[in-house]
Design an enzyme around this catalytic site. Structure first.
Site, PDB file in Angstrom:
ATOM      1  N   TYR A  73      -3.847  -7.075  -1.383  1.00  0.00           N
ATOM      2  CA  TYR A  73      -3.649  -6.885  -2.821  1.00  0.00           C
ATOM      3  C   TYR A  73      -4.234  -5.616  -3.439  1.00  0.00           C
ATOM      4  O   TYR A  73      -3.547  -4.949  -4.195  1.00  0.00           O
ATOM      5  CB  TYR A  73      -4.134  -8.112  -3.607  1.00  0.00           C
ATOM      6  CG  TYR A  73      -3.278  -9.328  -3.377  1.00  0.00           C
ATOM      7  CD1 TYR A  73      -1.925  -9.321  -3.672  1.00  0.00           C
ATOM      8  CD2 TYR A  73      -3.822 -10.490  -2.840  1.00  0.00           C
ATOM      9  CE1 TYR A  73      -1.132 -10.427  -3.458  1.00  0.00           C
ATOM     10  CE2 TYR A  73      -3.026 -11.611  -2.623  1.00  0.00           C
ATOM     11  CZ  TYR A  73      -1.683 -11.578  -2.930  1.00  0.00           C
ATOM     12  OH  TYR A  73      -0.900 -12.668  -2.722  1.00  0.00           O
ATOM     13  N   GLU A 131       2.708   3.484 -13.346  1.00  0.00           N
ATOM     14  CA  GLU A 131       2.278   4.702 -14.033  1.00  0.00           C
ATOM     15  C   GLU A 131       1.696   5.709 -13.042  1.00  0.00           C
ATOM     16  O   GLU A 131       1.945   6.916 -13.150  1.00  0.00           O
ATOM     17  CB  GLU A 131       1.226   4.374 -15.103  1.00  0.00           C
ATOM     18  CG  GLU A 131       1.718   3.433 -16.174  1.00  0.00           C
ATOM     19  CD  GLU A 131       1.494   1.945 -15.878  1.00  0.00           C
ATOM     20  OE1 GLU A 131       1.392   1.174 -16.835  1.00  0.00           O
ATOM     21  OE2 GLU A 131       1.428   1.555 -14.684  1.00  0.00           O
ATOM     22  N   ASN A 176       5.947  -0.195  -9.786  1.00  0.00           N
ATOM     23  CA  ASN A 176       4.802  -0.699  -9.050  1.00  0.00           C
ATOM     24  C   ASN A 176       5.209  -1.041  -7.615  1.00  0.00           C
ATOM     25  O   ASN A 176       6.339  -1.450  -7.341  1.00  0.00           O
ATOM     26  CB  ASN A 176       4.149  -1.896  -9.751  1.00  0.00           C
ATOM     27  CG  ASN A 176       5.082  -3.052 -10.026  1.00  0.00           C
ATOM     28  OD1 ASN A 176       6.208  -2.870 -10.472  1.00  0.00           O
ATOM     29  ND2 ASN A 176       4.606  -4.266  -9.788  1.00  0.00           N
ATOM     30  N   VAL A 177       4.266  -0.821  -6.706  1.00  0.00           N
ATOM     31  CA  VAL A 177       4.477  -1.076  -5.283  1.00  0.00           C
ATOM     32  C   VAL A 177       3.295  -1.898  -4.792  1.00  0.00           C
ATOM     33  O   VAL A 177       2.163  -1.407  -4.769  1.00  0.00           O
ATOM     34  CB  VAL A 177       4.574   0.243  -4.481  1.00  0.00           C
ATOM     35  CG1 VAL A 177       4.780  -0.037  -3.005  1.00  0.00           C
ATOM     36  CG2 VAL A 177       5.680   1.133  -5.038  1.00  0.00           C
ATOM     37  N   GLU A 178       3.555  -3.157  -4.441  1.00  0.00           N
ATOM     38  CA  GLU A 178       2.481  -4.052  -3.989  1.00  0.00           C
ATOM     39  C   GLU A 178       2.303  -3.974  -2.485  1.00  0.00           C
ATOM     40  O   GLU A 178       3.110  -3.384  -1.763  1.00  0.00           O
ATOM     41  CB  GLU A 178       2.788  -5.490  -4.405  1.00  0.00           C
ATOM     42  CG  GLU A 178       2.742  -5.694  -5.893  1.00  0.00           C
ATOM     43  CD  GLU A 178       3.004  -7.133  -6.312  1.00  0.00           C
ATOM     44  OE1 GLU A 178       2.761  -7.423  -7.488  1.00  0.00           O
ATOM     45  OE2 GLU A 178       3.433  -7.956  -5.488  1.00  0.00           O
ATOM     46  N   ASN A 179       1.251  -4.630  -2.019  1.00  0.00           N
ATOM     47  CA  ASN A 179       0.914  -4.667  -0.615  1.00  0.00           C
ATOM     48  C   ASN A 179       0.288  -6.022  -0.325  1.00  0.00           C
ATOM     49  O   ASN A 179      -0.383  -6.590  -1.197  1.00  0.00           O
ATOM     50  CB  ASN A 179      -0.084  -3.531  -0.320  1.00  0.00           C
ATOM     51  CG  ASN A 179      -0.324  -3.336   1.141  1.00  0.00           C
ATOM     52  OD1 ASN A 179      -1.020  -4.115   1.764  1.00  0.00           O
ATOM     53  ND2 ASN A 179       0.258  -2.288   1.695  1.00  0.00           N
ATOM     54  N   ALA A 180       0.472  -6.527   0.879  1.00  0.00           N
ATOM     55  CA  ALA A 180      -0.100  -7.825   1.244  1.00  0.00           C
ATOM     56  C   ALA A 180      -1.623  -7.818   1.081  1.00  0.00           C
ATOM     57  O   ALA A 180      -2.219  -8.852   0.775  1.00  0.00           O
ATOM     58  CB  ALA A 180       0.279  -8.200   2.667  1.00  0.00           C
ATOM     59  N   CYS A 222      -5.002   2.844 -14.748  1.00  0.00           N
ATOM     60  CA  CYS A 222      -3.897   3.750 -15.076  1.00  0.00           C
ATOM     61  C   CYS A 222      -4.205   4.591 -16.307  1.00  0.00           C
ATOM     62  O   CYS A 222      -3.838   5.762 -16.368  1.00  0.00           O
ATOM     63  CB  CYS A 222      -2.602   2.974 -15.273  1.00  0.00           C
ATOM     64  SG  CYS A 222      -1.906   2.412 -13.704  1.00  0.00           S
TER      65      CYS A 222
END
Length: 182
Positions: A81, A88, A75-79, A124
């Site tokens: 959200y 997946e 998983n790759v998050e971002n500020a 997903c």
């Protein structure tokens, strides 16, 4: 965990046939389990701290000589959200841009740091459904290496997938007929 010490353990009774679980051998299960745990360690999740790793096992026929049989993602998050991407979808996107398609996938594995099992989220599940047959097993690992397994069809019953759509020609004819009738 290293591959030699990782030993997947079923958390519930699993259907085995000829030593295979949903067509996946013990060695393949160990490999995809280890790979999704390794991928989990690469997750970028500074906001939720919820690490997820995923791995996709390809059929032998879907790989060329020297190509990997397992594709991973984290998983790759971002500020902002909602902009983050689940493990997946990262793995499947990598597979698709590598040329893989519906029918190429033998199994999926997902791992988190939870004591319990975490299945792919709804988004997903729908994304995976685009590229997985309903019989493809999805192995969900706890942080201790125990797993449960469900098929794509069990995780997304009565699903909407590419096989549900009528052929494009049929849709186009119906639209043209509707336009003529108006």
């Amino acid at each position: 965990m290293t591959t030699s010490t990782f030993n997947p353990v079923p958390a519930e009774s699993v259907p085995e046939k000829d030593g295979l679980i949903h067509g996946v051998s013990a060695a393949e299960l160990q490999d995809i389990g280890q790979k999704c745990l390794d991928a989990k360690a690469t997750a970028y999740c500074p906001y939720s701290l919820f690490r997820v790793g995923a791995s996709l096992l390809l059929h032998d026929s879907a790989t060329s000589a020297g190509a990997p049989r397992i594709i991973t993602g984290a998983n790759v998050e971002n500020a902002a959200y909602p902009v983050g991407t689940c493990a997946e979808r990262v793995a499947m996107g990598t597979a698709v841009v590598s040329g893989h398609k519906l029918g190429d996938f033998k199994a999926v594995a997902v791992a988190t740091d939870m004591d319990e099992f975490c299945s792919p989220c709804g988004m997903c599940r729908q994304f995976l459904r685009e590229f997985l047959g309903l019989d493809v097993p999805i192995f969900m690992f706890s942080k201790e290496g125990k797993f449960i397994v469900r098929t794509m069809g069990e995780l997304l019953p009565l699903s909407f997938g590419p096989d549900v759509l009528p052929p494009r020609e049929e849709l186009k004819k119906a639209q043209e007929k509707e336009a003529r009738d108006d």
